[in-house]
Motif scaffolding. Structure first.
Motif, short mmCIF file in Angstrom:
data_model
loop_
_atom_site.label_atom_id
_atom_site.label_comp_id
_atom_site.label_asym_id
_atom_site.label_seq_id
_atom_site.Cartn_x
_atom_site.Cartn_y
_atom_site.Cartn_z
N SER A 48 42.79 46.39 40.37
CA SER A 48 42.86 45.03 39.83
C SER A 48 42.02 44.89 38.58
O SER A 48 42.48 44.35 37.57
CB SER A 48 42.37 44.03 40.90
OG SER A 48 43.17 44.09 42.02
N GLY A 80 41.66 36.07 48.93
CA GLY A 80 42.29 36.64 47.74
C GLY A 80 41.54 36.36 46.46
O GLY A 80 41.84 36.97 45.44
N ASP A 81 40.58 35.43 46.48
CA ASP A 81 39.78 35.17 45.29
C ASP A 81 38.85 36.34 45.00
O ASP A 81 38.44 37.07 45.91
CB ASP A 81 38.93 33.92 45.50
CG ASP A 81 39.73 32.65 45.32
OD1 ASP A 81 40.83 32.76 44.77
OD2 ASP A 81 39.25 31.59 45.74
N ARG A 98 36.50 41.11 46.49
CA ARG A 98 37.57 40.18 46.84
C ARG A 98 37.29 39.52 48.18
O ARG A 98 36.83 40.20 49.11
CB ARG A 98 38.91 40.92 46.90
CG ARG A 98 40.10 40.05 47.20
CD ARG A 98 41.32 40.87 47.44
NE ARG A 98 41.77 41.57 46.24
CZ ARG A 98 42.57 41.04 45.33
NH1 ARG A 98 43.03 39.82 45.49
NH2 ARG A 98 42.94 41.73 44.27
N THR A 189 44.94 36.96 31.47
CA THR A 189 45.77 37.22 32.65
C THR A 189 44.87 37.23 33.89
O THR A 189 43.65 37.25 33.80
CB THR A 189 46.48 38.57 32.55
OG1 THR A 189 45.48 39.58 32.40
CG2 THR A 189 47.42 38.61 31.38
N ARG A 190 45.53 37.24 35.03
CA ARG A 190 44.80 37.32 36.29
C ARG A 190 45.39 38.47 37.10
O ARG A 190 46.21 38.26 37.99
CB ARG A 190 44.88 36.01 37.05
CG ARG A 190 44.41 34.83 36.20
CD ARG A 190 43.98 33.68 37.01
NE ARG A 190 45.07 33.07 37.74
CZ ARG A 190 44.90 32.26 38.76
NH1 ARG A 190 43.67 32.00 39.18
NH2 ARG A 190 45.91 31.73 39.38
N TRP A 192 44.48 40.24 39.44
CA TRP A 192 44.17 40.40 40.87
C TRP A 192 45.10 39.59 41.75
O TRP A 192 45.12 39.77 42.96
CB TRP A 192 42.72 40.00 41.15
CG TRP A 192 42.41 38.60 40.74
CD1 TRP A 192 42.63 37.48 41.47
CD2 TRP A 192 41.83 38.18 39.52
NE1 TRP A 192 42.23 36.38 40.77
CE2 TRP A 192 41.73 36.78 39.56
CE3 TRP A 192 41.38 38.84 38.37
CZ2 TRP A 192 41.20 36.04 38.52
CZ3 TRP A 192 40.86 38.11 37.33
CH2 TRP A 192 40.77 36.72 37.41
N VAL A 193 45.89 38.69 41.16
CA VAL A 193 46.76 37.84 41.96
C VAL A 193 47.92 38.67 42.48
O VAL A 193 48.53 39.44 41.75
CB VAL A 193 47.27 36.66 41.10
CG1 VAL A 193 48.31 35.85 41.85
CG2 VAL A 193 46.12 35.78 40.70
N GLY A 194 48.23 38.50 43.74
CA GLY A 194 49.37 39.19 44.31
C GLY A 194 49.04 40.49 44.99
O GLY A 194 49.90 41.10 45.62
N TYR A 195 47.77 40.92 44.89
CA TYR A 195 47.39 42.16 45.56
C TYR A 195 47.30 41.90 47.06
O TYR A 195 46.68 40.94 47.51
CB TYR A 195 46.04 42.64 45.02
CG TYR A 195 45.51 43.88 45.67
CD1 TYR A 195 45.88 45.14 45.21
CD2 TYR A 195 44.64 43.80 46.75
CE1 TYR A 195 45.39 46.28 45.80
CE2 TYR A 195 44.14 44.93 47.36
CZ TYR A 195 44.53 46.17 46.88
OH TYR A 195 44.04 47.30 47.47
#
Lengths: 222, 226
Positions: A48, A80-81, A98, A189-190, A192-195
């Motif tokens: 990530s 997820g944060d 995370r 961008t982010r 880490w989202v969706g991992y």
């Protein structure tokens, strides 16, 4: 002759000193209360964040939101944060991990994530958590106590996280990741989202009065 | 003409004005025509003025500006002082009773000891509560990393097991052993949660007072101690 630095040093030094003082104090206050930026060192959050750290050493610059809620309301931490917190084992160091479980959640320990070593303090903590894993409900696992969260790195092979020191106190959390600022290709961008974390989490009931529910859950669990 | 006849000295402002009036150039019919200015197409901009000079044009604007400036400056400096040097806070609760009263006692917290810097066993520290976010507590350090501490209350039941305080943690206990929720309840406290050390206590009745070390070596009354 125009005024120059050499002829009238005070005429330039005074405004320069004032400006420096203003900028420094404003930056410190801003960093303490609103936002902060920091580079991600190490491989524990790849893929990530800082995915190329182990090959090229390139680090990601992340913008942190430090104005986070102290309650279980809508602005609080979620699963997820990515959080920035003071390391519980090294007080002057910061760590980035995370959020996998919130208070009241039941975490099934992943044997892959057991800290290395047979008699190291971290592995002994993990073994003790495994031994005390709650059989309530038939699923086993560690129940996150009230006021705590369960944090893990994305790179399971090398990560110093809750598997090494247990649930993390929410008071240690300083900020939540907002955006990646650098490198330029991934700016704003982010990633880490969706991992999807492979750790199994049975979600506890955290409602508006999450504290009480978590406490009740913990008492029930013994 | 007035000046010559006047018996009293006029105030200086009037004299100046009179003098200027008198020294004005007298318009006369000139024999030579004035040179006509050549027409050029130059745009004229107002002379750039600094912000403070612009603000000086209106007293209300100027007052607002200076008020905002001093308010912001004091807020920033106070934040830094309270966060990194010293802060005085009202303590509440019975957990530190012989040392700190249950109400109306103010504690002076030195932030130079934040995150466990230069702390020793016996120091009274202020820390963020590990279970309740947003709350602070004041307790006394009984064990630093690597020390061995008793898990429960000595002589009051409990397992009596000895624990080693893990790395980066400390063991904090209230002075009022029976009515204190401390490391016996929430376990070892991460040193990163320590916000500072209590260096003085203030109350309006007793004034400022220092804190004693609080931990004396224990003496056994008889040697029959196994």
């Amino acid at each position: 002759m125009p005024p120059s630095f050499l002829h009238q040093p005070t005429k330039f030094l005074y405004p320069a000193a004032t400006l420096t003082l203003w900028l420094t104090t404003a930056l410190i206050t801003l960093n303490d209360n609103l936002v902060e930026t920091s580079f991600i060192q190490g491989t524990s959050m790849s893929p990530s964040l800082s995915p190329a750290y182990h090959t090229t050493g390139h680090r990601d610059l992340v913008l942190w939101n430090k104005w986070i809620s102290h309650s279980n309301g809508p602005g609080s931490l979620k699963r997820g944060d990515i959080v920035l917190f003071r390391s519980p084992t090294r007080p002057d160091c910061n760590a980035v991990k995370r959020v996998v479980g919130l208070e009241g959640d039941r975490i099934t320990l992943d044997p892959q994530r057991r800290p290395a070593g047979d008699s190291s303090p971290e592995s002994r903590v993990w073994d003790a958590m495994e031994a005390n894993a709650d059989p309530h409900g038939g699923s086993g696992g560690v129940v996150v106590p009230p006021g705590h969260i369960w944090v893990e790195g994305d790179f399971w092979r090398k990560s110093q996280d809750s598997n090494a020191y247990g649930p993390l106190s929410k008071s240690l959390v300083m900020g939540k990741a907002m955006l990646v600022l650098w490198p330029w290709e991934r700016c704003a961008t982010r990633p880490w989202v969706g991992y999807e974390s492979a750790t199994r989490v049975v979600e506890g009931r955290v409602g508006r009065k999450g504290d009480e529910v978590g406490l009740v859950d913990a008492i029930r669990a013994g | 003409m007035i000046r010559g006849r006047c018996l009293f000295r006029l105030p200086s402002i009037e004299r100046v004005s009179l003098r200027t009036r008198l020294t004005k150039p007298i318009r006369r019919a000139s024999t030579q025509p004035k040179p006509q200015p050549t027409t050029t197409t130059t745009t004229t901009y107002p002379k750039p003025r600094s912000l403070t000079r612009y603000l000086r044009t209106s007293p209300r604007l100027s007052l607002t500006y200076s008020f905002t400036k001093y308010f912001l400056a004091s807020a920033l400096l106070l934040h830094i002082f309270f966060e990194y040097f010293y802060v005085l806070e009202l303590a509440w609760g019975i957990s530190m009773l012989p040392t700190i009263a249950s109400a109306n006692d103010w504690v002076l917290i030195s932030k130079l000891y934040r995150r466990g810097r230069n702390l020793h066993v016996g120091d009274v520290v202020s820390f963020k509560h590990p279970d309740k976010m947003g709350e602070y507590a004041v307790k006394r350090i009984v064990g630093m990393p690597g020390d061995f501490v008793v898990e429960g209350t000595p002589g009051k039941g409990g397992s009596g097991r000895m624990l080693q305080v893990p790395m980066g943690h400390c063991w904090v206990i209230g002075d009022n052993l029976t009515w204190s929720r401390d490391s016996r309840t929430f376990g070892a406290l991460p040193l990163a949660l320590v916000t500072g050390k209590v260096v003085r206590v203030f109350s309006f009745r007793q004034g400022w007072r220092k804190l004693n070390h609080g931990l004396q070596p224990a003496y056994a009354e008889s040697d029959a101690l196994d």
